[in-house]
Design an enzyme around this catalytic site. Structure first.
Site, PDB file in Angstrom:
ATOM      1  N   ASP A  64       0.829  -1.207   0.000  1.00 15.97           N
ATOM      2  CA  ASP A  64       0.000   0.000   0.000  1.00 15.97           C
ATOM      3  C   ASP A  64       0.865   1.259   0.000  1.00 15.97           C
ATOM      4  O   ASP A  64       2.076   1.200   0.211  1.00 15.97           O
ATOM      5  CB  ASP A  64      -0.959   0.005   1.205  1.00 15.97           C
ATOM      6  CG  ASP A  64      -0.285  -0.336   2.528  1.00 15.97           C
ATOM      7  OD1 ASP A  64       0.961  -0.334   2.590  1.00 15.97           O
ATOM      8  OD2 ASP A  64      -1.007  -0.606   3.511  1.00 15.97           O
ATOM      9  N   ASN A 133      -7.586  -0.403  14.371  1.00  7.91           N
ATOM     10  CA  ASN A 133      -8.985  -0.552  13.956  1.00  7.91           C
ATOM     11  C   ASN A 133      -9.210  -1.862  13.202  1.00  7.91           C
ATOM     12  O   ASN A 133     -10.275  -2.072  12.632  1.00  7.91           O
ATOM     13  CB  ASN A 133      -9.399   0.637  13.080  1.00  7.91           C
ATOM     14  CG  ASN A 133      -8.460   0.819  11.889  1.00  7.91           C
ATOM     15  OD1 ASN A 133      -7.608  -0.043  11.631  1.00  7.91           O
ATOM     16  ND2 ASN A 133      -8.615   1.909  11.159  1.00  7.91           N
ATOM     17  N   HIS A 135      -7.554  -2.832  10.505  1.00  6.43           N
ATOM     18  CA  HIS A 135      -7.292  -2.784   9.062  1.00  6.43           C
ATOM     19  C   HIS A 135      -6.119  -3.678   8.676  1.00  6.43           C
ATOM     20  O   HIS A 135      -5.217  -3.915   9.461  1.00  6.43           O
ATOM     21  CB  HIS A 135      -7.124  -1.347   8.553  1.00  6.43           C
ATOM     22  CG  HIS A 135      -5.816  -0.689   8.881  1.00  6.43           C
ATOM     23  ND1 HIS A 135      -5.636   0.671   8.796  1.00  6.43           N
ATOM     24  CD2 HIS A 135      -4.613  -1.184   9.305  1.00  6.43           C
ATOM     25  CE1 HIS A 135      -4.393   0.970   9.124  1.00  6.43           C
ATOM     26  NE2 HIS A 135      -3.750  -0.135   9.444  1.00  6.43           N
ATOM     27  N   GLU A 140      -9.731  -0.777   5.130  1.00  2.00           N
ATOM     28  CA  GLU A 140     -10.264  -0.198   6.356  1.00  2.00           C
ATOM     29  C   GLU A 140     -11.560  -0.900   6.770  1.00  2.00           C
ATOM     30  O   GLU A 140     -12.175  -1.602   5.955  1.00  2.00           O
ATOM     31  CB  GLU A 140     -10.522   1.296   6.125  1.00  2.00           C
ATOM     32  CG  GLU A 140      -9.279   2.087   5.721  1.00  2.00           C
ATOM     33  CD  GLU A 140      -8.289   2.298   6.861  1.00  2.00           C
ATOM     34  OE1 GLU A 140      -8.227   1.476   7.797  1.00  2.00           O
ATOM     35  OE2 GLU A 140      -7.557   3.304   6.832  1.00  2.00           O
TER      36      GLU A 140
HETATM   37  C1  F6R Z   1       1.550  -0.809   6.328  1.00  2.00           C
HETATM   38  C2  F6R Z   1       0.186  -1.304   6.454  1.00  2.00           C
HETATM   39  C3  F6R Z   1      -0.587  -1.140   7.710  1.00  2.00           C
HETATM   40  C4  F6R Z   1       0.206  -1.521   8.951  1.00  2.00           C
HETATM   41  C5  F6R Z   1      -0.625  -1.350  10.223  1.00  2.00           C
HETATM   42  C6  F6R Z   1       0.208  -1.559  11.466  1.00  2.00           C
HETATM   43  O1  F6R Z   1       2.041  -1.031   5.006  1.00  2.00           O
HETATM   44  O2  F6R Z   1      -0.339  -1.805   5.518  1.00  2.00           O
HETATM   45  O3  F6R Z   1      -1.752  -1.918   7.631  1.00  2.00           O
HETATM   46  O4  F6R Z   1       0.631  -2.851   8.840  1.00  2.00           O
HETATM   47  O5  F6R Z   1      -1.195  -0.081  10.271  1.00  2.00           O
HETATM   48  O6  F6R Z   1       1.211  -0.571  11.528  1.00  2.00           O
HETATM   49  P1  F6R Z   1       2.365  -0.640  12.628  1.00  2.00           P
HETATM   50  O7  F6R Z   1       3.143  -1.874  12.325  1.00  2.00           O
HETATM   51  O8  F6R Z   1       3.172   0.621  12.416  1.00  2.00           O
HETATM   52  O9  F6R Z   1       1.686  -0.715  13.941  1.00  2.00           O
END
Ligand code: F6R
Length: 242
Positions: A64, A133, A135, A140
């Site tokens: 992403d 959340n 995701h 989302e």
């Molecule tokens: C990042 C991504 C997000 C993260 C998630 C957790 O490329 O796709 O879904 O994996 O937000 O982020 P961290 O690891 O920073 O807590």
């Protein structure tokens, strides 16, 4: 679904990295989808310390990106991965396909990334994290699991939490991401979750009914899912679940 519970983040990272390496050794030309973010940073660091690790035949597809950013923007997903993974492992440009969030035609970005995956057959290993959340990537809460790569409005909690990736307050509203339909076709998924602040979301994705409102729950039906937790993240689940 397998669940591995480590005492520490370092152990979680080492185990996931070793498992990934073992898996990659069994695949001729593996395609890896690496999440950015804080959680997999330890795994990527472990890769870079393995002197004998041969990765020239690995290819990478981006998970992403923030719309309006590319790899030159500090805080972009590609910027972090270049620093933590692609740069230290000397991955050549043609082995990487990543969303350009600055492109005028974002639908074309989605087509390109899906074509890149098709050319490789499928994603062999998706290394994922999870948002507070629930995701997955930038899928989302409420996102249809039937979607492939797409552009998405970001959830308020994602916008808030993502500020940790930027040096200054940065306005982000939209993301471009592989969809759950694309990710569920990956042969293996490693979902890494670390820290007590994620303990509640771990409990929810393991115990709540599977629903698009909590995208992490949908991964449970993937036959090649392994969840890696550290003690903080596993704090609210029963030992028998782990
Ligand atoms: C990042 C991504 C997000 C993260 C998630 C957790 O490329 O796709 O879904 O994996 O937000 O982020 P961290 O690891 O920073 O807590």
């Amino acid at each position: 679904m397998k669940i591995f519970v480590a005492d520490t983040y370092e152990e979680l990272s080492r185990q996931a990295a070793e498992d990934a390496i073992t898996l990659m050794r069994s695949i001729k030309q593996p395609l890896v989808c690496p999440a950015s973010g804080d959680t997999p940073a330890g795994l990527y660091k472990y890769f870079t310390t393995k002197k004998e690790l041969a990765v020239s035949h690995w290819s990478f597809v981006g998970l992403d990106e923030w719309v309006g950013m590319d790899g030159n923007d500090e805080g972009s997903c590609l910027f972090h991965l270049k620093n933590q993974l692609f740069g230290p492992l000397h991955i050549s440009q043609e082995k990487i396909c990543f969303f350009n969030g600055r492109a005028n035609d974002l639908d074309k970005e989605c087509d390109n990334i899906e074509k890149f995956i098709q050319q490789h057959g499928t994603i062999d290993l998706a290394i994922l994290g999870i948002g507070l959340n629930g995701h997955i990537g930038m899928n989302e809460p409420g996102t249809s699991p039937a979607l492939r790569s797409h552009v998405t409005e970001l959830d308020p909690l994602t916008k808030k939490t993502a500020q940790k990736y930027f040096k200054e307050q940065t306005e982000i509203t939209t993301g471009i991401t592989l969809g759950l339909a694309t990710l569920m076709e990956a042969k293996h998924i490693f979902l890494l979750i670390s820290g007590a602040h994620k303990a509640n979301i771990v409990k929810r994705i393991l115990e709540e009914e599977a629903s698009a409102q909590l995208p992490g729950t949908l991964l449970r039906s993937h036959p090649g899912l392994t969840i890696y937790l550290d003690a903080g993240a596993a704090a609210l689940i029963q030992p028998r679940t782990a």
